[in-house]
Scaffold this motif. Structure first.
Motif, short mmCIF file in Angstrom:
data_model
loop_
_atom_site.label_atom_id
_atom_site.label_comp_id
_atom_site.label_asym_id
_atom_site.label_seq_id
_atom_site.Cartn_x
_atom_site.Cartn_y
_atom_site.Cartn_z
N PHE A 96 -50.91 31.08 96.98
CA PHE A 96 -51.09 29.70 97.39
C PHE A 96 -51.87 29.54 98.69
CE2 PHE A 96 -47.41 29.54 94.60
CZ PHE A 96 -47.82 28.55 93.74
N LYS A 97 -51.97 30.61 99.45
CA LYS A 97 -52.70 30.54 100.72
C LYS A 97 -53.81 31.58 100.70
CE LYS A 97 -48.70 28.99 103.31
NZ LYS A 97 -47.79 29.25 104.41
N MET A 98 -54.94 31.22 101.26
CA MET A 98 -56.10 32.12 101.26
C MET A 98 -55.82 33.41 102.02
SD MET A 98 -58.25 30.67 99.33
CE MET A 98 -59.80 31.46 99.62
N VAL A 99 -54.89 33.41 102.96
CA VAL A 99 -54.59 34.61 103.74
C VAL A 99 -53.67 35.58 103.00
CG1 VAL A 99 -54.99 33.51 105.96
CG2 VAL A 99 -52.70 33.47 104.98
N GLN A 100 -53.08 35.14 101.91
CA GLN A 100 -52.21 36.02 101.13
C GLN A 100 -53.06 36.97 100.29
OE1 GLN A 100 -49.90 32.89 99.21
NE2 GLN A 100 -48.11 33.55 100.37
N ASN A 101 -52.43 38.06 99.85
CA ASN A 101 -53.14 39.10 99.13
C ASN A 101 -52.65 39.21 97.68
OD1 ASN A 101 -54.23 41.63 98.30
ND2 ASN A 101 -54.46 42.17 100.45
N LEU A 102 -53.59 39.37 96.77
CA LEU A 102 -53.27 39.48 95.34
C LEU A 102 -52.98 40.92 94.90
CD1 LEU A 102 -56.08 37.18 93.94
CD2 LEU A 102 -53.65 36.72 93.83
N ASP A 103 -53.21 41.90 95.75
CA ASP A 103 -53.18 43.30 95.35
C ASP A 103 -51.89 43.74 94.66
OD1 ASP A 103 -55.73 43.61 96.33
OD2 ASP A 103 -55.09 44.52 98.22
N ARG A 104 -50.74 43.37 95.19
CA ARG A 104 -49.47 43.80 94.57
C ARG A 104 -49.27 43.18 93.20
NH1 ARG A 104 -45.08 43.40 99.33
NH2 ARG A 104 -44.79 41.48 98.21
N GLN A 105 -49.64 41.91 93.06
CA GLN A 105 -49.51 41.27 91.75
C GLN A 105 -50.44 41.92 90.73
OE1 GLN A 105 -49.62 36.95 91.60
NE2 GLN A 105 -49.13 36.88 93.78
N ILE A 106 -51.67 42.19 91.15
CA ILE A 106 -52.64 42.80 90.24
C ILE A 106 -52.18 44.20 89.84
CG2 ILE A 106 -55.00 43.69 90.07
CD1 ILE A 106 -55.79 41.28 91.90
N GLU A 107 -51.67 44.95 90.79
CA GLU A 107 -51.16 46.30 90.49
C GLU A 107 -50.01 46.24 89.49
OE1 GLU A 107 -49.21 50.18 92.74
OE2 GLU A 107 -49.93 48.51 93.93
N ALA A 108 -49.09 45.29 89.67
CA ALA A 108 -47.97 45.15 88.75
C ALA A 108 -48.46 44.76 87.35
CB ALA A 108 -46.98 44.11 89.26
N LEU A 109 -49.44 43.89 87.28
CA LEU A 109 -49.99 43.48 85.98
C LEU A 109 -50.68 44.65 85.29
CD1 LEU A 109 -51.35 39.98 86.99
CD2 LEU A 109 -49.49 40.43 85.36
N GLU A 110 -51.44 45.43 86.05
CA GLU A 110 -52.10 46.61 85.47
C GLU A 110 -51.07 47.61 84.96
OE1 GLU A 110 -54.66 47.92 88.62
OE2 GLU A 110 -56.23 46.47 88.09
N ASN A 111 -50.00 47.82 85.73
CA ASN A 111 -48.93 48.74 85.31
C ASN A 111 -48.23 48.24 84.05
OD1 ASN A 111 -49.44 50.51 87.40
ND2 ASN A 111 -47.90 49.62 88.74
#
Length: 58
Positions: free
Chosen positions: A13-28
């Protein structure tokens, strides 16, 4: 019968937040396509919704 494709959706929801953990979980979890969104909850990204729905209904 056609194989089902796993589609993921990562959003912050905020531009300063990071998507990396969500993307990693989705890839896993085995997603083949991941849509990413970094925007305020007040804004609606119609184009991303259209892309998702076209993949799902295909």
């Amino acid at each position: 019968m056609r194989d089902k494709m796993k589609i993921g959706y990562a959003r912050v929801f905020k531009m300063v937040q990071n998507l990396d953990r969500q993307i990693e979980a989705l890839e896993n979890a085995g997603t083949e396509k991941t849509f990413k969104k970094k925007m305020s909850g007040k804004k609606h990204d119609r184009w991303e919704r259209i892309k998702r729905s076209s993949l799902i209904s295909a």
